[in-house]
Design a protein around this motif. Structure first.
Motif, PDB file in Angstrom:
ATOM      1  N   TYR A   1       0.537  -1.212  -0.159  1.00 48.93           N
ATOM      2  CA  TYR A   1      -0.237   0.089  -0.283  1.00 48.93           C
ATOM      3  C   TYR A   1       0.876   1.128   0.260  1.00 48.93           C
ATOM      4  CZ  TYR A   1      -4.123  -2.851   1.319  1.00 48.93           C
ATOM      5  OH  TYR A   1      -4.983  -3.592   0.392  1.00 48.93           O
ATOM      6  N   LEU A   2       1.563   1.311   0.783  1.00 46.81           N
ATOM      7  CA  LEU A   2       3.202   2.473   0.485  1.00 46.81           C
ATOM      8  C   LEU A   2       3.127   2.896  -0.729  1.00 46.81           C
ATOM      9  CD1 LEU A   2       4.486   2.008   4.017  1.00 46.81           C
ATOM     10  CD2 LEU A   2       2.622   3.422   3.632  1.00 46.81           C
ATOM     11  N   LYS A   3       3.827   1.803  -1.135  1.00 45.14           N
ATOM     12  CA  LYS A   3       4.431   1.862  -2.745  1.00 45.14           C
ATOM     13  C   LYS A   3       3.683   2.466  -3.687  1.00 45.14           C
ATOM     14  CE  LYS A   3       7.557  -2.876  -2.575  1.00 45.14           C
ATOM     15  NZ  LYS A   3       8.385  -3.207  -3.816  1.00 45.14           N
ATOM     16  N   ILE A   4       2.574   2.159  -3.987  1.00 47.89           N
ATOM     17  CA  ILE A   4       0.794   2.348  -4.178  1.00 47.89           C
ATOM     18  C   ILE A   4       0.988   3.558  -4.065  1.00 47.89           C
ATOM     19  CG2 ILE A   4      -1.521   2.342  -4.348  1.00 47.89           C
ATOM     20  CD1 ILE A   4      -1.492  -0.592  -3.964  1.00 47.89           C
ATOM     21  N   GLY A   5       0.978   4.377  -2.644  1.00 43.47           N
ATOM     22  CA  GLY A   5       0.729   5.182  -1.958  1.00 43.47           C
ATOM     23  C   GLY A   5       1.940   6.936  -2.524  1.00 43.47           C
ATOM     24  N   ALA A   6       2.955   5.765  -2.863  1.00 43.23           N
ATOM     25  CA  ALA A   6       4.409   6.741  -3.563  1.00 43.23           C
ATOM     26  C   ALA A   6       3.587   6.718  -5.094  1.00 43.23           C
ATOM     27  CB  ALA A   6       5.279   5.531  -3.284  1.00 43.23           C
ATOM     28  N   SER A   7       3.532   6.178  -5.551  1.00 47.02           N
ATOM     29  CA  SER A   7       3.685   6.422  -6.892  1.00 47.02           C
ATOM     30  C   SER A   7       1.772   7.151  -7.195  1.00 47.02           C
ATOM     31  CB  SER A   7       2.538   4.490  -7.831  1.00 47.02           C
ATOM     32  OG  SER A   7       4.056   3.434  -7.600  1.00 47.02           O
ATOM     33  N   MET A   8       1.395   6.489  -6.323  1.00 44.25           N
ATOM     34  CA  MET A   8      -0.189   8.514  -6.757  1.00 44.25           C
ATOM     35  C   MET A   8       0.848   9.571  -5.674  1.00 44.25           C
ATOM     36  SD  MET A   8      -3.375   7.393  -5.277  1.00 44.25           S
ATOM     37  CE  MET A   8      -3.063   6.126  -3.232  1.00 44.25           C
ATOM     38  N   ARG A   9       0.823   9.613  -4.767  1.00 42.28           N
ATOM     39  CA  ARG A   9       2.481  11.055  -5.169  1.00 42.28           C
ATOM     40  C   ARG A   9       2.693  11.049  -5.979  1.00 42.28           C
ATOM     41  NH1 ARG A   9       2.077   9.418   0.111  1.00 42.28           N
ATOM     42  NH2 ARG A   9       4.155   8.227  -0.087  1.00 42.28           N
TER      43      ARG A   9
END
Length: 266
Positions: free
Chosen positions: A89-97
């Motif tokens: 989920y943190l990887k997805i969050g980083a991609s979203m940022r």
């Protein structure tokens, strides 16, 4: 008396898919507002609060990190197993940022154009209006599929089921990006350089300013292209999560009502 615990995993899960929805709303808001009647954004038609949703994504890293740390220590609950890959989920969050930073740049580009138009001209110069008209359809189409993918990704995470439409949406977005690139390459030369007739008649100086005028428009189009590439990064991150948790295909009747074009591969 019943007590219902607040699970960190649930909070992180909701935060991620809601941020995806905010990104989609923000992207739509910027593009549709910018090309509204082919006029520049002004204080009189200021965007709604949804257009600033990308800021929530940019500010959510600390919250995501905290929820992820707590979630790893929680027992299995709901649809989340004990070894649920919360780090993904943190990887997805980083991609979203990464995507949100691109939208932030797009927003700054729009604000810069508004200030220039207001200060120097008082109304939209012909060069900007003509270039917006030339790029409008390609930009709107790219945005349509870009925001559509973000919403479909949000639904994928929310329901923990694979989307049957994602492949077609990604294909359509990448095709729209190619069309936008072609539109940029085919910008009428009269918008960016004087014609021989203008130079002979002594009107060449009138084309010196439009080079500066049209720069924000071409920059915005380029940012939409870059943003699409970053959205592909989010797709990859969500696909990785889908593989780790063994997501099942979404029921056909619940899938998004999306019909691919006749040229879309199956």
């Amino acid at each position: 008396m019943l007590f219902y615990p607040t699970w960190a995993g649930d909070e992180l899960h909701r935060l991620i898919y809601r941020n995806l929805e905010k990104l989609a709303d923000s992207l739509d808001g910027h593009v549709l507002e910018y090309f509204k009647d082919n006029e520049a954004v002004t204080e009189d038609n200021c965007p709604t609060k949804e257009i600033k949703g990308y800021k929530c994504v940019l500010d959510s890293k600390a919250t995501e990190d905290n929820w992820a740390k707590l979630a790893r220590w929680e027992p299995a609950h709901g649809s989340f197993s004990f070894k649920h890959p919360w780090k993904q989920y943190l990887k997805i969050g980083a991609s979203m940022r990464s995507c949100a930073y691109c939208i932030e740049a797009l927003s700054s580009c729009m604000e810069s154009e508004t200030q220039t138009v207001t200060y120097y001209y008082g109304q939209t110069p012909a060069g900007i209006g003509q270039l917006k008209k030339h790029l409008s359809n390609a930009c709107k189409t790219t945005n349509k599929y870009s925001s559509g993918i973000l919403r479909e990704l949000a639904k994928t995470i929310k329901t923990m089921t694979k989307s049957s439409d994602m492949g077609s949406l990604v294909w359509e977005m990448n095709n729209a990006v190619q069309e936008l690139q072609n539109s940029l390459k085919s910008v009428p030369i009269g918008l960016i350089a004087p014609t021989p007739e203008d130079t002979d008649d002594g009107r060449g100086e009138s084309f010196i300013t439009p080079v500066v005028e049209v720069l924000p428009v071409t920059t915005l189009a380029s940012l939409l292209i870059e943003n699409a590439a970053r959205i592909n990064g989010i797709v990859d991150a969500v696909n990785e999560l889908a593989g780790q948790v063994d997501m099942k295909p979404a029921p056909q009747e619940n899938s998004k009502q999306y019909k691919p074009s006749p040229d879309t591969p199956h």
